[in-house]
Motif scaffolding. Structure first.
Motif, PDB file in Angstrom:
ATOM      1  N   THR A 157     -37.941  40.527 -18.421  1.00 12.98           N
ATOM      2  CA  THR A 157     -36.869  40.175 -17.492  1.00 12.98           C
ATOM      3  C   THR A 157     -36.534  38.698 -17.658  1.00 12.98           C
ATOM      4  O   THR A 157     -37.426  37.865 -17.755  1.00 12.98           O
ATOM      5  CB  THR A 157     -37.304  40.436 -16.034  1.00 12.98           C
ATOM      6  OG1 THR A 157     -37.661  41.817 -15.891  1.00 12.98           O
ATOM      7  CG2 THR A 157     -36.189  40.101 -15.051  1.00 12.98           C
ATOM      8  N   MET A 158     -35.236  38.393 -17.692  1.00 14.21           N
ATOM      9  CA  MET A 158     -34.802  37.012 -17.790  1.00 14.21           C
ATOM     10  C   MET A 158     -33.781  36.705 -16.701  1.00 14.21           C
ATOM     11  O   MET A 158     -32.944  37.552 -16.364  1.00 14.21           O
ATOM     12  CB  MET A 158     -34.184  36.686 -19.148  1.00 14.21           C
ATOM     13  CG  MET A 158     -33.790  35.208 -19.256  1.00 14.21           C
ATOM     14  SD  MET A 158     -33.212  34.715 -20.896  1.00 14.21           S
ATOM     15  CE  MET A 158     -31.648  35.552 -20.976  1.00 14.21           C
ATOM     16  N   VAL A 159     -33.866  35.473 -16.174  1.00 12.88           N
ATOM     17  CA  VAL A 159     -32.917  34.980 -15.175  1.00 12.88           C
ATOM     18  C   VAL A 159     -32.220  33.763 -15.756  1.00 12.88           C
ATOM     19  O   VAL A 159     -32.862  32.872 -16.330  1.00 12.88           O
ATOM     20  CB  VAL A 159     -33.640  34.598 -13.873  1.00 12.88           C
ATOM     21  CG1 VAL A 159     -32.673  33.945 -12.884  1.00 12.88           C
ATOM     22  CG2 VAL A 159     -34.295  35.821 -13.246  1.00 12.88           C
ATOM     23  N   MET A 160     -30.903  33.712 -15.602  1.00 15.11           N
ATOM     24  CA  MET A 160     -30.112  32.566 -16.031  1.00 15.11           C
ATOM     25  C   MET A 160     -29.445  31.980 -14.789  1.00 15.11           C
ATOM     26  O   MET A 160     -28.726  32.689 -14.072  1.00 15.11           O
ATOM     27  CB  MET A 160     -29.088  32.987 -17.085  1.00 15.11           C
ATOM     28  CG  MET A 160     -29.716  33.744 -18.238  1.00 15.11           C
ATOM     29  SD  MET A 160     -28.549  34.282 -19.517  1.00 15.11           S
ATOM     30  CE  MET A 160     -28.549  32.845 -20.563  1.00 15.11           C
ATOM     31  N   GLN A 161     -29.692  30.684 -14.524  1.00 18.65           N
ATOM     32  CA  GLN A 161     -29.270  30.086 -13.255  1.00 18.65           C
ATOM     33  C   GLN A 161     -28.771  28.665 -13.465  1.00 18.65           C
ATOM     34  O   GLN A 161     -29.457  27.842 -14.072  1.00 18.65           O
ATOM     35  CB  GLN A 161     -30.441  30.078 -12.276  1.00 18.65           C
ATOM     36  CG  GLN A 161     -30.148  29.421 -10.944  1.00 18.65           C
ATOM     37  CD  GLN A 161     -29.084  30.164 -10.171  1.00 18.65           C
ATOM     38  OE1 GLN A 161     -29.153  31.386 -10.026  1.00 18.65           O
ATOM     39  NE2 GLN A 161     -28.084  29.442  -9.661  1.00 18.65           N
ATOM     40  N   GLY A 162     -27.579  28.372 -12.953  1.00 16.72           N
ATOM     41  CA  GLY A 162     -27.074  27.005 -12.955  1.00 16.72           C
ATOM     42  C   GLY A 162     -27.685  26.206 -11.818  1.00 16.72           C
ATOM     43  O   GLY A 162     -27.827  26.723 -10.710  1.00 16.72           O
ATOM     44  N   ASP A 163     -28.025  24.927 -12.069  1.00 19.18           N
ATOM     45  CA  ASP A 163     -28.655  24.143 -11.000  1.00 19.18           C
ATOM     46  C   ASP A 163     -27.635  23.465 -10.095  1.00 19.18           C
ATOM     47  O   ASP A 163     -28.006  22.770  -9.148  1.00 19.18           O
ATOM     48  CB  ASP A 163     -29.654  23.130 -11.575  1.00 19.18           C
ATOM     49  CG  ASP A 163     -29.006  21.957 -12.287  1.00 19.18           C
ATOM     50  OD1 ASP A 163     -27.755  21.912 -12.413  1.00 19.18           O
ATOM     51  OD2 ASP A 163     -29.757  21.060 -12.739  1.00 19.18           O
ATOM     52  N   ALA A 164     -26.329  23.684 -10.372  1.00 20.87           N
ATOM     53  CA  ALA A 164     -25.280  23.194  -9.482  1.00 20.87           C
ATOM     54  C   ALA A 164     -24.475  24.370  -8.917  1.00 20.87           C
ATOM     55  O   ALA A 164     -23.295  24.237  -8.607  1.00 20.87           O
ATOM     56  CB  ALA A 164     -24.359  22.224 -10.218  1.00 20.87           C
ATOM     57  N   ASP A 165     -25.149  25.504  -8.759  1.00 22.58           N
ATOM     58  CA  ASP A 165     -24.510  26.721  -8.238  1.00 22.58           C
ATOM     59  C   ASP A 165     -24.032  26.469  -6.809  1.00 22.58           C
ATOM     60  O   ASP A 165     -24.821  26.114  -5.932  1.00 22.58           O
ATOM     61  CB  ASP A 165     -25.523  27.865  -8.264  1.00 22.58           C
ATOM     62  CG  ASP A 165     -24.902  29.231  -8.059  1.00 22.58           C
ATOM     63  OD1 ASP A 165     -23.995  29.354  -7.222  1.00 22.58           O
ATOM     64  OD2 ASP A 165     -25.348  30.175  -8.722  1.00 22.58           O
ATOM     65  N   GLU A 166     -22.751  26.680  -6.588  1.00 25.11           N
ATOM     66  CA  GLU A 166     -22.153  26.438  -5.284  1.00 25.11           C
ATOM     67  C   GLU A 166     -22.079  27.694  -4.425  1.00 25.11           C
ATOM     68  O   GLU A 166     -21.650  27.645  -3.266  1.00 25.11           O
ATOM     69  CB  GLU A 166     -20.739  25.856  -5.453  1.00 25.11           C
ATOM     70  CG  GLU A 166     -19.675  26.815  -5.965  1.00 25.11           C
ATOM     71  CD  GLU A 166     -19.730  27.099  -7.465  1.00 25.11           C
ATOM     72  OE1 GLU A 166     -18.728  27.614  -7.980  1.00 25.11           O
ATOM     73  OE2 GLU A 166     -20.770  26.829  -8.119  1.00 25.11           O
ATOM     74  N   VAL A 167     -22.507  28.835  -4.972  1.00 21.44           N
ATOM     75  CA  VAL A 167     -22.465  30.103  -4.255  1.00 21.44           C
ATOM     76  C   VAL A 167     -23.863  30.556  -3.850  1.00 21.44           C
ATOM     77  O   VAL A 167     -24.096  30.976  -2.712  1.00 21.44           O
ATOM     78  CB  VAL A 167     -21.773  31.188  -5.107  1.00 21.44           C
ATOM     79  CG1 VAL A 167     -21.809  32.547  -4.401  1.00 21.44           C
ATOM     80  CG2 VAL A 167     -20.329  30.775  -5.408  1.00 21.44           C
ATOM     81  N   VAL A 168     -24.789  30.497  -4.768  1.00 21.13           N
ATOM     82  CA  VAL A 168     -26.178  30.878  -4.529  1.00 21.13           C
ATOM     83  C   VAL A 168     -27.045  29.622  -4.652  1.00 21.13           C
ATOM     84  O   VAL A 168     -26.969  28.909  -5.645  1.00 21.13           O
ATOM     85  CB  VAL A 168     -26.647  31.938  -5.540  1.00 21.13           C
ATOM     86  CG1 VAL A 168     -28.107  32.278  -5.319  1.00 21.13           C
ATOM     87  CG2 VAL A 168     -25.788  33.194  -5.447  1.00 21.13           C
TER      88      VAL A 168
END
Length: 216
Positions: A157-168
């Protein structure tokens, strides 16, 4: 790899879908991918640019890939199912793909809300002994849905996440993933928004690298 429009019967009515590589799937392809779009009530469709980018990664690898509109979106029948209904939609599309090739292993991916539907469907399918191979979650909506009820999975399993996410909230995502045993691989995108604006090439490259490692 040719993409064709398909209509798939779902639990709430017909689902509008597009499948790339249906001939290859019917010919015995070992893997088929299924990509899920973001929230139906906030403009999410299978045409979302993150969804099409992720689908393109598998398509470029010669892997058949399907994307579809959840119930109540586009030409798909029905109405919003609060996550549980959409997970049932994912299962319906997966079953349709397996009817085309019962031996295919399923790779599931989802963006934002779509990652919950994909994760929940993967959890349920694995409990049934179905051949789910891997899960990719992009900006998972952990603030709105209980992922702990369906994760972790016994597949890569992989997660891709922005550290400036304005929604989550990015820290909520990272904290939730760290709390899993075993934790998934997490790819953080510095200065990146929820929709991966300007970062789609990087997203594609990171996903390609992860899939290469899984195939090694």
């Amino acid at each position: 790899m040719r993409e064709t429009p398909e209509t798939i019967e779902g639990p709430a009515g017909a689902l509008e879908a597009r499948v790339a590589g249906l001939e290859e799937l019917r010919g015995g392809a070992g893997v088929v991918a299924l990509v899920c779009h973001p929230h139906p009530l906030f403009g999410g469709t299978m045409q979302n640019k993150v969804v099409t980018t992720v689908a393109r990664v598998w398509r470029d690898r010669g892997v058949p890939v399907a994307r579809f509109n959840f119930r109540g979106v586009g030409r798909s029948e029905g109405s919003y199912g609060e996550g549980a209904g959409e997970a049932d939609d994912v299962r319906a599309v997966a079953q349709w793909l397996w009817r085309e090739n019962p031996a295919a292993r399923l790779a599931l991916a989802g963006f934002s809300f779509g990652s919950y539907a994909a994760a929940r469907a993967a959890h349920e399918l694995l409990q049934e002994g179905r051949p789910v191979q891997q899960l990719v979650m992009l900006a998972p909506s952990v603030v709105n849905f209980d992922y702990t009820a369906v994760l972790p999975l016994a597949v890569p399993t992989m997660v891709m996440q922005g550290d400036a996410d304005e929604v989550v909230d990015p820290e909520a995502v990272l904290s939730a993933m760290r709390g899993l045993n075993p934790p998934p691989q997490v790819e953080v995108f510095p200065a990146c928004s929820h929709f991966f604006h300007g970062r789609l090439v990087e997203l594609k490259e990171r996903l390609q690298s992860w899939l290469d490692a899984q195939d090694a």
